[in-house]
Design a protein around this motif. Structure first.
Motif, PDB file in Angstrom:
ATOM      1  N   THR A  34       0.886  -1.170   0.000  1.00 35.87           N
ATOM      2  CA  THR A  34       0.000   0.000   0.000  1.00 35.87           C
ATOM      3  C   THR A  34       0.919   1.213   0.000  1.00 35.87           C
ATOM      4  OG1 THR A  34      -1.651  -1.232   1.270  1.00 35.87           O
ATOM      5  CG2 THR A  34      -1.930   1.144   1.142  1.00 35.87           C
ATOM      6  N   ALA A  35       1.438   1.513  -1.169  1.00 33.52           N
ATOM      7  CA  ALA A  35       2.497   2.508  -1.285  1.00 33.52           C
ATOM      8  C   ALA A  35       1.912   3.919  -1.339  1.00 33.52           C
ATOM      9  CB  ALA A  35       3.319   2.249  -2.539  1.00 33.52           C
ATOM     10  N   SER A  36       2.590   4.854  -0.662  1.00 31.83           N
ATOM     11  CA  SER A  36       2.186   6.257  -0.690  1.00 31.83           C
ATOM     12  C   SER A  36       3.395   7.109  -0.353  1.00 31.83           C
ATOM     13  CB  SER A  36       1.053   6.512   0.302  1.00 31.83           C
ATOM     14  OG  SER A  36       1.543   6.525   1.628  1.00 31.83           O
ATOM     15  N   LEU A  37       3.208   8.424  -0.401  1.00 33.48           N
ATOM     16  CA  LEU A  37       4.280   9.357  -0.039  1.00 33.48           C
ATOM     17  C   LEU A  37       4.413   9.527   1.466  1.00 33.48           C
ATOM     18  CD1 LEU A  37       3.783  12.116  -2.768  1.00 33.48           C
ATOM     19  CD2 LEU A  37       5.655  10.475  -2.603  1.00 33.48           C
ATOM     20  N   GLN A  38       3.520   8.905   2.215  1.00 31.41           N
ATOM     21  CA  GLN A  38       3.581   9.001   3.675  1.00 31.41           C
ATOM     22  C   GLN A  38       4.901   8.417   4.187  1.00 31.41           C
ATOM     23  OE1 GLN A  38       1.051   6.236   5.679  1.00 31.41           O
ATOM     24  NE2 GLN A  38       0.740   7.565   7.459  1.00 31.41           N
ATOM     25  N   ALA A  39       5.548   9.140   5.064  1.00 32.33           N
ATOM     26  CA  ALA A  39       6.803   8.650   5.642  1.00 32.33           C
ATOM     27  C   ALA A  39       6.541   7.429   6.517  1.00 32.33           C
ATOM     28  CB  ALA A  39       7.458   9.754   6.464  1.00 32.33           C
ATOM     29  N   PRO A  40       7.467   6.460   6.561  1.00 32.30           N
ATOM     30  CA  PRO A  40       7.295   5.302   7.443  1.00 32.30           C
ATOM     31  C   PRO A  40       7.191   5.736   8.897  1.00 32.30           C
ATOM     32  CG  PRO A  40       9.085   4.941   5.881  1.00 32.30           C
ATOM     33  CD  PRO A  40       8.706   6.386   5.769  1.00 32.30           C
ATOM     34  N   LEU A  41       6.423   4.985   9.678  1.00 29.73           N
ATOM     35  CA  LEU A  41       6.366   5.248  11.109  1.00 29.73           C
ATOM     36  C   LEU A  41       7.736   5.020  11.741  1.00 29.73           C
ATOM     37  CD1 LEU A  41       3.043   3.494  12.213  1.00 29.73           C
ATOM     38  CD2 LEU A  41       3.474   5.951  12.084  1.00 29.73           C
ATOM     39  N   PRO A  42       8.059   5.753  12.810  1.00 33.03           N
ATOM     40  CA  PRO A  42       9.323   5.492  13.504  1.00 33.03           C
ATOM     41  C   PRO A  42       9.314   4.110  14.148  1.00 33.03           C
ATOM     42  CG  PRO A  42       7.946   6.984  14.780  1.00 33.03           C
ATOM     43  CD  PRO A  42       7.276   6.831  13.442  1.00 33.03           C
ATOM     44  N   GLU A  43      10.472   3.522  14.246  1.00 30.04           N
ATOM     45  CA  GLU A  43      10.620   2.209  14.873  1.00 30.04           C
ATOM     46  C   GLU A  43      10.730   2.409  16.380  1.00 30.04           C
ATOM     47  OE1 GLU A  43      13.240  -1.867  14.215  1.00 30.04           O
ATOM     48  OE2 GLU A  43      13.734  -0.029  13.128  1.00 30.04           O
ATOM     49  N   THR A  44       9.736   1.935  17.108  1.00 27.56           N
ATOM     50  CA  THR A  44       9.632   2.170  18.543  1.00 27.56           C
ATOM     51  C   THR A  44       9.308   0.859  19.242  1.00 27.56           C
ATOM     52  OG1 THR A  44       8.775   4.387  18.086  1.00 27.56           O
ATOM     53  CG2 THR A  44       8.514   3.558  20.333  1.00 27.56           C
ATOM     54  N   GLN A  64       3.335   0.568  29.583  1.00 26.76           N
ATOM     55  CA  GLN A  64       3.952   1.817  30.013  1.00 26.76           C
ATOM     56  C   GLN A  64       4.072   2.722  28.804  1.00 26.76           C
ATOM     57  OE1 GLN A  64       5.177   3.109  33.229  1.00 26.76           O
ATOM     58  NE2 GLN A  64       4.906   4.836  31.813  1.00 26.76           N
ATOM     59  N   ALA A  65       3.361   3.865  28.829  1.00 25.22           N
ATOM     60  CA  ALA A  65       3.384   4.783  27.697  1.00 25.22           C
ATOM     61  C   ALA A  65       4.786   5.343  27.491  1.00 25.22           C
ATOM     62  CB  ALA A  65       2.388   5.917  27.923  1.00 25.22           C
ATOM     63  N   LYS A  66       5.114   5.651  26.239  1.00 30.04           N
ATOM     64  CA  LYS A  66       6.410   6.249  25.916  1.00 30.04           C
ATOM     65  C   LYS A  66       6.391   7.752  26.120  1.00 30.04           C
ATOM     66  CE  LYS A  66       9.301   4.324  23.841  1.00 30.04           C
ATOM     67  NZ  LYS A  66      10.520   3.586  24.264  1.00 30.04           N
ATOM     68  N   ASP A  67       5.248   8.387  25.884  1.00 28.55           N
ATOM     69  CA  ASP A  67       5.191   9.843  25.804  1.00 28.55           C
ATOM     70  C   ASP A  67       4.418  10.481  26.951  1.00 28.55           C
ATOM     71  OD1 ASP A  67       6.614   9.762  23.375  1.00 28.55           O
ATOM     72  OD2 ASP A  67       4.757   9.331  22.288  1.00 28.55           O
ATOM     73  N   SER A  68       4.126   9.698  27.981  1.00 25.53           N
ATOM     74  CA  SER A  68       3.459  10.228  29.170  1.00 25.53           C
ATOM     75  C   SER A  68       3.733   9.267  30.321  1.00 25.53           C
ATOM     76  CB  SER A  68       1.952  10.369  28.939  1.00 25.53           C
ATOM     77  OG  SER A  68       1.339   9.089  28.896  1.00 25.53           O
ATOM     78  N   ASP A  69       3.131   9.549  31.477  1.00 25.39           N
ATOM     79  CA  ASP A  69       3.323   8.662  32.628  1.00 25.39           C
ATOM     80  C   ASP A  69       2.205   7.629  32.742  1.00 25.39           C
ATOM     81  OD1 ASP A  69       1.255  10.280  33.377  1.00 25.39           O
ATOM     82  OD2 ASP A  69       2.174  11.030  35.228  1.00 25.39           O
ATOM     83  N   LEU A  70       1.422   7.448  31.680  1.00 28.80           N
ATOM     84  CA  LEU A  70       0.348   6.459  31.702  1.00 28.80           C
ATOM     85  C   LEU A  70       0.922   5.056  31.907  1.00 28.80           C
ATOM     86  CD1 LEU A  70      -2.147   7.439  28.857  1.00 28.80           C
ATOM     87  CD2 LEU A  70      -2.643   7.260  31.302  1.00 28.80           C
ATOM     88  N   ARG A  71       0.333   4.335  32.842  1.00 27.89           N
ATOM     89  CA  ARG A  71       0.717   2.951  33.105  1.00 27.89           C
ATOM     90  C   ARG A  71      -0.577   2.176  33.347  1.00 27.89           C
ATOM     91  NH1 ARG A  71       5.301   0.105  34.653  1.00 27.89           N
ATOM     92  NH2 ARG A  71       4.950  -1.632  36.098  1.00 27.89           N
ATOM     93  N   LEU A  72      -0.894   1.247  32.442  1.00 25.42           N
ATOM     94  CA  LEU A  72      -2.190   0.590  32.451  1.00 25.42           C
ATOM     95  C   LEU A  72      -2.017  -0.922  32.378  1.00 25.42           C
ATOM     96  CD1 LEU A  72      -3.858   2.917  29.800  1.00 25.42           C
ATOM     97  CD2 LEU A  72      -4.183   3.029  32.281  1.00 25.42           C
ATOM     98  N   ALA A  73      -2.756  -1.640  33.219  1.00 19.24           N
ATOM     99  CA  ALA A  73      -2.688  -3.096  33.246  1.00 19.24           C
ATOM    100  C   ALA A  73      -3.888  -3.688  32.511  1.00 19.24           C
ATOM    101  CB  ALA A  73      -2.648  -3.597  34.682  1.00 19.24           C
ATOM    102  N   LEU A  74      -3.608  -4.637  31.618  1.00 20.11           N
ATOM    103  CA  LEU A  74      -4.638  -5.385  30.909  1.00 20.11           C
ATOM    104  C   LEU A  74      -4.575  -6.845  31.355  1.00 20.11           C
ATOM    105  CD1 LEU A  74      -4.137  -4.027  27.270  1.00 20.11           C
ATOM    106  CD2 LEU A  74      -5.973  -3.432  28.858  1.00 20.11           C
TER     107      LEU A  74
END
Length: 343
Positions: free
Chosen positions: A112-122, A138-148
């Motif tokens: 599914t090719a487009s000009l959209q840049a690839p997502l960062p590898e995280t 554990q969220a990367k960009d906040s202090d959110l910590r959620l158990a499933l």
């Protein structure tokens, strides 16, 4: 009834298969064998911290290592191998998930090719509490910590394909493979049509849990200690992988585009009801239209996988697959704890 043969399988790093078909048997087993197997995670255990990027620590196409294949004595084309999942337990107290450039349902991909840049590898490392049965985000960009809640499953189980094909362990199709359905959990029996002598059964790709669709393409990936019972149904054909739980009959379909995967799963369930439950084809089509549940398994693999499932309580009291699921469930309830000699 004699006690089933139990075998513990703990592969060495060089023992894994990376394909369905094309790999020599790891071991030969007789129908009724109980396997206590270790399966490595889809990264081969190499993603252990947030610094371990898949592109740096893994080598494509060596992803999704499979434990097996197991040659099932007496299995021939036209038969069905049944795999009853007795238990599926994470082997470590952590699991890994990641975004992968040009992979997943919500990004540009190679198909599914487009000009959209690839997502960062995280990379996200999930902590598993095996006593409390939770997986913690554990969220990367906040202090959110959620158990499933944990819901362990196998993303991959299958046999060698037909027509001398060799398929990557990343691909789902009629042979099974990387279907990535959360339905593949403990207590379920998976039916796989045999395409080659011995069937050549393999499994892997353990997930501590996974949402329907596996949207980013990577679940909560972890190594597993799994106990299965392997049986053989002679003279019973299974065109697409089927699952049976205590409550549901479940058909799968894998293809692209997504609507073809949907059609395959729905048609297979129609044909299942015709074969074993006394419906005509049109009656089954009408009945399922009003009663079926249709979760998506994955929308990220080389083929997409859809599920069609029906509650058994709504069906006539008939036997399917020679009553094997109930018998294997009863055998599973009598099994001792694993701990027998390895092969």
């Amino acid at each position: 009834m004699s006690e089933p043969r139990m075998i513990t399988v703990r592969p060495e790093p060089g023992d894994y298969a990376w394909t369905f078909g094309g790999a020599a048997p790891y071991a030969r087993i007789t129908p009724g064998t109980v396997l206590d197997v270790f399966t490595e995670d889809c990264f081969g255990g190499r993603v252990r911290s947030e610094k371990d990027l898949v592109s740096q620590v893994c080598e494509f196409p060596y992803l999704n290592p499979q434990t097996g294949p197991f040659y099932v004595e007496g299995a021939e084309p036209g038969d069905t191998v049944a795999v009853h999942f007795v238990s599926i337990e994470p082997a470590r107290d952590w699991a890994a998930s990641t975004t992968v450039p040009l992979f997943g349902a919500l990004t540009s991909t190679s198909t599914t090719a487009s000009l959209q840049a690839p997502l960062p590898e995280t990379v996200w490392i999930w902590q598993l509490d095996r006593a409390r049965r939770t997986a913690t985000f554990q969220a990367k960009d906040s202090d959110l910590r959620l158990a499933l809640p944990m819901d362990p499953m196998h993303g991959t189980v299958g046999v060698a394909p037909a027509h001398l094909e060799v398929r990557s362990a990343l691909a789902p199709d009629a042979h099974g493979g990387n279907m990535d359905t959360p339905e593949m959990r403990a207590g379920v029996t998976c039916y796989l049509g045999v395409n080659v002598e011995g069937a050549l059964l393999s499994l892997g790709d353990g997930h501590a849990r996974q949402g329907e669709g596996e949207t980013c393409g990577v679940a909560v990936e972890c190594a597993m200690n799994t106990v299965i019972i392997v049986e053989l149904l002679k003279g019973v054909s299974t065109p697409w992988p089927r699952l049976e739980s205590d409550t549901h009959l479940i058909s799968t379909g894998s293809a692209r585009p997504l609507e073809d995967a949907f059609r395959i799963s729905q048609l297979d369930l129609v044909q299942w009801l015709v074969r074993d439950y006394g419906f005509s084809e049109l009656d089954a089509y009408q009945f399922l239209t009003q009663a079926v549940e249709s979760p998506v398994a994955n929308v990220c693999d080389t083929n997409y996988t859809c599920i069609a499932k029906i509650r058994k309580e709504w069906l006539p009291d008939r036997e399917t697959h020679r009553g094997l699921h109930a018998r294997l469930r009863d055998v599973a309830a009598t099994l001792p704890k694993p701990g027998v000699p390895s092969i």
